[in-house]
Design a protein around this motif. Structure first.
Motif, mmCIF file in Angstrom:
data_model
loop_
_atom_site.group_PDB
_atom_site.id
_atom_site.type_symbol
_atom_site.label_atom_id
_atom_site.label_comp_id
_atom_site.label_asym_id
_atom_site.label_seq_id
_atom_site.Cartn_x
_atom_site.Cartn_y
_atom_site.Cartn_z
ATOM 1 N N PHE A 271 -8.476 6.661 8.958
ATOM 2 C CA PHE A 271 -7.297 6.995 8.154
ATOM 3 C C PHE A 271 -7.093 8.508 8.071
ATOM 4 O O PHE A 271 -6.859 9.074 6.996
ATOM 5 C CB PHE A 271 -7.383 6.353 6.760
ATOM 6 N N CYS B 62 -2.625 1.287 9.524
ATOM 7 C CA CYS B 62 -3.534 0.189 9.881
ATOM 8 C C CYS B 62 -3.576 0.035 11.387
ATOM 9 O O CYS B 62 -4.558 -0.447 11.939
ATOM 10 C CB CYS B 62 -3.065 -1.097 9.225
ATOM 11 N N GLU C 253 -12.382 2.390 9.152
ATOM 12 C CA GLU C 253 -11.070 2.999 9.352
ATOM 13 C C GLU C 253 -11.164 4.488 9.014
ATOM 14 O O GLU C 253 -11.597 4.834 7.911
ATOM 15 C CB GLU C 253 -10.043 2.366 8.406
ATOM 16 N N MET D 193 6.490 -1.475 4.133
ATOM 17 C CA MET D 193 5.598 -2.565 3.767
ATOM 18 C C MET D 193 6.249 -3.455 2.717
ATOM 19 O O MET D 193 5.904 -4.627 2.587
ATOM 20 C CB MET D 193 4.250 -2.033 3.263
ATOM 21 N N GLU E 35 -2.039 -8.832 5.227
ATOM 22 C CA GLU E 35 -1.967 -7.791 6.266
ATOM 23 C C GLU E 35 -3.022 -6.762 5.893
ATOM 24 O O GLU E 35 -2.804 -5.949 4.987
ATOM 25 C CB GLU E 35 -0.570 -7.157 6.296
ATOM 26 N N MET F 285 -2.147 -7.944 -11.986
ATOM 27 C CA MET F 285 -1.850 -8.970 -10.972
ATOM 28 C C MET F 285 -2.688 -10.231 -11.110
ATOM 29 O O MET F 285 -2.199 -11.330 -10.838
ATOM 30 C CB MET F 285 -2.016 -8.376 -9.560
ATOM 31 N N VAL G 8 -9.891 -5.537 -0.780
ATOM 32 C CA VAL G 8 -9.010 -6.029 -1.850
ATOM 33 C C VAL G 8 -8.401 -7.375 -1.429
ATOM 34 O O VAL G 8 -8.307 -8.306 -2.235
ATOM 35 C CB VAL G 8 -7.919 -4.992 -2.197
ATOM 36 N N PHE H 36 0.080 -9.850 0.581
ATOM 37 C CA PHE H 36 -0.614 -8.584 0.300
ATOM 38 C C PHE H 36 -0.717 -7.752 1.570
ATOM 39 O O PHE H 36 -1.053 -8.269 2.638
ATOM 40 C CB PHE H 36 -2.025 -8.901 -0.223
ATOM 41 N N THR H 37 -0.463 -6.469 1.462
ATOM 42 C CA THR H 37 -0.791 -5.527 2.535
ATOM 43 C C THR H 37 -1.690 -4.460 1.930
ATOM 44 O O THR H 37 -1.324 -3.820 0.928
ATOM 45 C CB THR H 37 0.465 -4.879 3.129
ATOM 46 N N ALA I 279 -3.891 -2.283 -11.338
ATOM 47 C CA ALA I 279 -3.432 -3.336 -10.418
ATOM 48 C C ALA I 279 -4.113 -4.673 -10.694
ATOM 49 O O ALA I 279 -3.454 -5.711 -10.805
ATOM 50 C CB ALA I 279 -3.699 -2.892 -8.984
ATOM 51 N N GLY I 280 -5.437 -4.651 -10.818
ATOM 52 C CA GLY I 280 -6.182 -5.898 -10.991
ATOM 53 C C GLY I 280 -5.809 -6.588 -12.292
ATOM 54 O O GLY I 280 -5.545 -7.791 -12.328
ATOM 55 N N PRO J 217 0.821 -1.222 0.000
ATOM 56 C CA PRO J 217 0.000 0.000 0.000
ATOM 57 C C PRO J 217 0.853 1.270 0.000
ATOM 58 O O PRO J 217 2.077 1.207 0.103
ATOM 59 C CB PRO J 217 -0.760 -0.126 1.312
HETATM 60 P P1 NAP Z 1 -5.732 -0.897 -1.098
HETATM 61 O O1 NAP Z 1 -6.605 -0.006 -1.863
HETATM 62 O O2 NAP Z 1 -6.252 -2.233 -0.722
HETATM 63 O O3 NAP Z 1 -4.403 -1.060 -1.978
HETATM 64 C C1 NAP Z 1 -3.302 -1.794 -1.531
HETATM 65 C C2 NAP Z 1 -2.522 -2.281 -2.728
HETATM 66 O O4 NAP Z 1 -3.340 -3.193 -3.458
HETATM 67 C C3 NAP Z 1 -2.121 -1.182 -3.709
HETATM 68 O O5 NAP Z 1 -0.882 -1.511 -4.263
HETATM 69 C C4 NAP Z 1 -3.223 -1.284 -4.749
HETATM 70 O O6 NAP Z 1 -2.865 -0.783 -6.012
HETATM 71 C C5 NAP Z 1 -3.390 -2.780 -4.807
HETATM 72 N N1 NAP Z 1 -4.640 -3.218 -5.399
HETATM 73 C C6 NAP Z 1 -5.838 -2.586 -5.413
HETATM 74 N N2 NAP Z 1 -6.745 -3.333 -6.072
HETATM 75 C C7 NAP Z 1 -6.097 -4.461 -6.489
HETATM 76 C C8 NAP Z 1 -6.474 -5.609 -7.219
HETATM 77 N N3 NAP Z 1 -7.724 -5.791 -7.662
HETATM 78 N N4 NAP Z 1 -5.553 -6.561 -7.477
HETATM 79 C C9 NAP Z 1 -4.292 -6.417 -7.047
HETATM 80 N N5 NAP Z 1 -3.859 -5.351 -6.345
HETATM 81 C C10 NAP Z 1 -4.757 -4.390 -6.058
HETATM 82 O O7 NAP Z 1 -5.230 -0.232 0.239
HETATM 83 P P2 NAP Z 1 -4.575 1.204 0.420
HETATM 84 O O8 NAP Z 1 -5.634 2.212 0.404
HETATM 85 O O9 NAP Z 1 -3.419 1.358 -0.501
HETATM 86 O O10 NAP Z 1 -3.947 1.052 1.867
HETATM 87 C C11 NAP Z 1 -4.664 1.284 3.012
HETATM 88 C C12 NAP Z 1 -5.163 -0.014 3.609
HETATM 89 O O11 NAP Z 1 -4.060 -0.865 3.899
HETATM 90 C C13 NAP Z 1 -5.865 0.187 4.917
HETATM 91 O O12 NAP Z 1 -6.996 -0.632 4.982
HETATM 92 C C14 NAP Z 1 -4.819 -0.244 5.941
HETATM 93 O O13 NAP Z 1 -5.361 -0.643 7.166
HETATM 94 C C15 NAP Z 1 -4.163 -1.360 5.229
HETATM 95 N N6 NAP Z 1 -2.837 -1.626 5.767
HETATM 96 C C16 NAP Z 1 -2.651 -2.743 6.495
HETATM 97 C C17 NAP Z 1 -1.412 -2.997 7.055
HETATM 98 C C18 NAP Z 1 -1.183 -4.226 7.886
HETATM 99 O O14 NAP Z 1 -0.035 -4.556 8.113
HETATM 100 N N7 NAP Z 1 -2.209 -4.906 8.347
HETATM 101 C C19 NAP Z 1 -0.363 -2.107 6.858
HETATM 102 C C20 NAP Z 1 -0.583 -0.957 6.107
HETATM 103 C C21 NAP Z 1 -1.840 -0.737 5.558
HETATM 104 P P3 NAP Z 1 -3.224 0.744 -6.413
HETATM 105 O O15 NAP Z 1 -2.202 1.560 -5.785
HETATM 106 O O16 NAP Z 1 -3.164 0.763 -7.882
HETATM 107 O O17 NAP Z 1 -4.601 1.006 -5.895
#
Ligand code: NAP
Length: 491
Positions: free
Chosen positions: A397, A298, A395, A170, A264, A226, A246, A240-241, A222-223, A163
């Motif tokens: 955020f 997160c 969240e 990450m 994650e 990947m 997603v 994945f984080t 991304a979709g 993310p």
């Molecule tokens: P996100 O929208 O889920 O995106 C995360 C990653 O997934 C990005 O690289 C995104 O690409 C990619 N992605 C989106 N749709 C996809 C698909 N269909 N197939 C493959 N990859 C895809 O999350 P975010 O907004 O970037 O990050 C915030 C979230 O991450 C929050 O929910 C936070 O809690 C969580 N997080 C969790 C942790 C943990 O360790 N638990 C740590 C940090 C963050 P794009 O950039 O192109 O959208």
């Protein structure tokens, strides 16, 4: 030193970052020639354009990782560890430039970028040490007739998705153990913050990582890029984080070829303050748990649950600290709160605060966006937040601390656990038995006991419930990248 947007130093740092796709050890443009813009969230202006990978580029990256896998698995563990150790040294020696780069693409203040980079580099140091500690087992069967030989082998090619909120850490949390275990990989950084990952790939190359071990495909699709790789079957692992939504979709895709998965995902951390807490320590912890990364973590405290007898005092102290924070461009001296990542994220914070206020919450400090360029939102404390408010379920955020009250321990624990998420919980109490009783009862993979910070490369980071699967860091972090093979030995 403060930087003005577009200063010579900013430009020099941006000019030094490779902007292509990193496939098989070389940087190259996307096959379509397409590029995507990386914006500065403090100005809304484009910093630089980078190659925008197509599905064909993704397939080329996977092919490079597949080709490099046997040779890398055979590399002596000490050599793999030394690559990570050299990368750690290189990152730390360039922390000033890397921090400026991270602040430019992501917005967090320079001091926080340095904090993330140190944390990120420590995963390399930790896993450099773990690379040479991969062991096995030789055992006598219970009936004495045969022997068990158990060996650990690399999982194989990994697909890694990260993310935007921690653009380097990450990544190193996945790349470190993958390299230590002998796995090759394709990583897809977030499209909003690819520059830190590009800089990291260049550093790993300089540290001696062989061609094809790490491949970077930044893309605005991304979709589309990947999914074919996940369904291909040659990659054996997906880590994945990101958001739970997603993550859920990726788990479905990974089911097709039964990939090993680490997830994650999102959080909704409760922050419990009991009547016997050291209130100053609780406020200090709250500032860390809430304001690290402008609340875009997160692990961010999302709901403050405070015993009625200390709720006013806690809110007063927290409001005073939040009001004193300096908001501004993360490159400016003394700034403690940078912009949110984009307009959409800020709009969500505006909506969530509006919803809480409509339901009766009181704004103690902040409560509004900052006018002008960039996606700034003022540090905010809300009191009297009803438990039905949206921001207790979703969240936030953003830099918003919603405070609700409780009367009994059971009520506090029930409210804390009333969420589908289970990443981290925080509790502040000076009573040992309450501390342990509540820590056991909280449904989360991690608990911050009298601390607002749990992240540490040497500790197992991860969630339960819909916050994820698996752990990153600690002695278990490498397990996610190892298979267990059992050989039944007939003597
Ligand atoms: P996100 O929208 O889920 O995106 C995360 C990653 O997934 C990005 O690289 C995104 O690409 C990619 N992605 C989106 N749709 C996809 C698909 N269909 N197939 C493959 N990859 C895809 O999350 P975010 O907004 O970037 O990050 C915030 C979230 O991450 C929050 O929910 C936070 O809690 C969580 N997080 C969790 C942790 C943990 O360790 N638990 C740590 C940090 C963050 P794009 O950039 O192109 O959208």
């Amino acid at each position: 030193m403060s930087e003005t947007p577009g200063s010579d130093r900013e430009q020099a740092v941006l000019d030094a970052v490779p902007t292509g796709l990193f496939v098989g050890g070389s940087w190259r443009p996307a096959t379509s020639g397409a590029k995507l813009a990386v914006d500065d969230p403090s100005t809304g202006k484009t910093l630089v354009e980078v190659a925008d990978a197509t599905p064909d580029d993704g397939r080329a990256a996977l092919a490079a990782a597949v080709a490099a896998q046997p040779g890398f698995a055979a590399m002596p563990p000490r050599e793999r560890g030394e690559i990570l150790r050299r990368a750690f040294d290189l990152i730390m020696s360039r922390i000033d430039d890397l921090a400026l780069l991270m602040t430019l693409e992501m917005g967090k203040p320079i001091a926080e970028s340095k904090g993330e980079i140190t944390y990120a580099a420590e995963f390399f140091r930790w896993f450099a040490e773990e690379a040479v500690r991969i062991d096995g087992q030789y055992a006598v069967a219970p009936n004495g007739a045969s022997r068990f030989l158990v060996m650990r082998q690399p999982v194989g090619v990994c697909l890694l998705v990260t993310p935007w909120n921690f653009p380097m850490a990450m990544g190193t949390r996945k790349i470190g153990p993958a390299v230590a275990a002998g796995c090759t990989m394709v990583i897809k950084p977030a499209q909003q913050t690819p520059l830190s990952m590009h800089a990291l790939a260049a550093i790993l190359t300089e540290a001696g990582l062989p061609d094809g071990v790490l491949n970077v495909v930044t893309t605005s699709s991304a979709g589309k890029v990947m999914e074919p790789l996940i369904r291909d079957g040659r990659a054996r692992k997906l880590s994945f984080t990101g958001s739970t939504g997603v993550g859920r979709a990726l788990l479905e895709q990974a089911a097709d070829k039964v990939l090993r998965t680490s997830m994650e995902l999102g959080g909704n951390a409760p922050f419990l303050v009991f009547a016997d807490a050291d209130l100053d320590a609780a406020v200090e912890g709250a500032m860390t748990a809430k304001m690290r990364n402008m609340g875009e973590a997160c692990t961010a405290a999302n709901r403050f649950l405070v015993h009625r007898s200390v709720a006013d005092a806690f809110a007063d102290k927290l409001a005073e600290r939040m009001a004193a924070l300096r908001v501004g461009r993360g490159t400016d001296d003394g700034v403690q709160v940078g912009p949110l990542v984009d307009a959409k994220s800020r709009e969500k914070v505006v909506e969530l605060v509006g919803d809480a206020v409509d339901r009766g919450a009181t704004v103690r400090v902040g409560g509004d966006a900052v006018d002008g360029p960039g996606w700034f939102y003022r540090p905010t404390v809300l009191t009297g937040v009803p438990l039905e408010a949206r921001l207790t379920k979703e969240e936030i955020f953003g830099p918003v601390a919603p405070i609700s009250v409780f009367d009994t321990d059971d009520e506090a624990v029930a409210a804390a656990n009333d969420t589908e998420f289970g990443l981290v919980s925080y509790l502040f109490t000076e009573n040992l038995s309450r501390a342990l009783r509540v820590s056991e009862a909280l449904e989360s993979g991690m608990v911050g006991l009298n601390t607002g910070l749990v992240s540490n490369p040497a500790a197992p980071f991860g969630g339960i419930k819909q916050s994820g699967l698996g752990r990153e860091g600690g002695s278990v972090g490498i397990e996610e990248y190892l298979e267990t093979k059992y050989v039944a030995v007939n003597l």
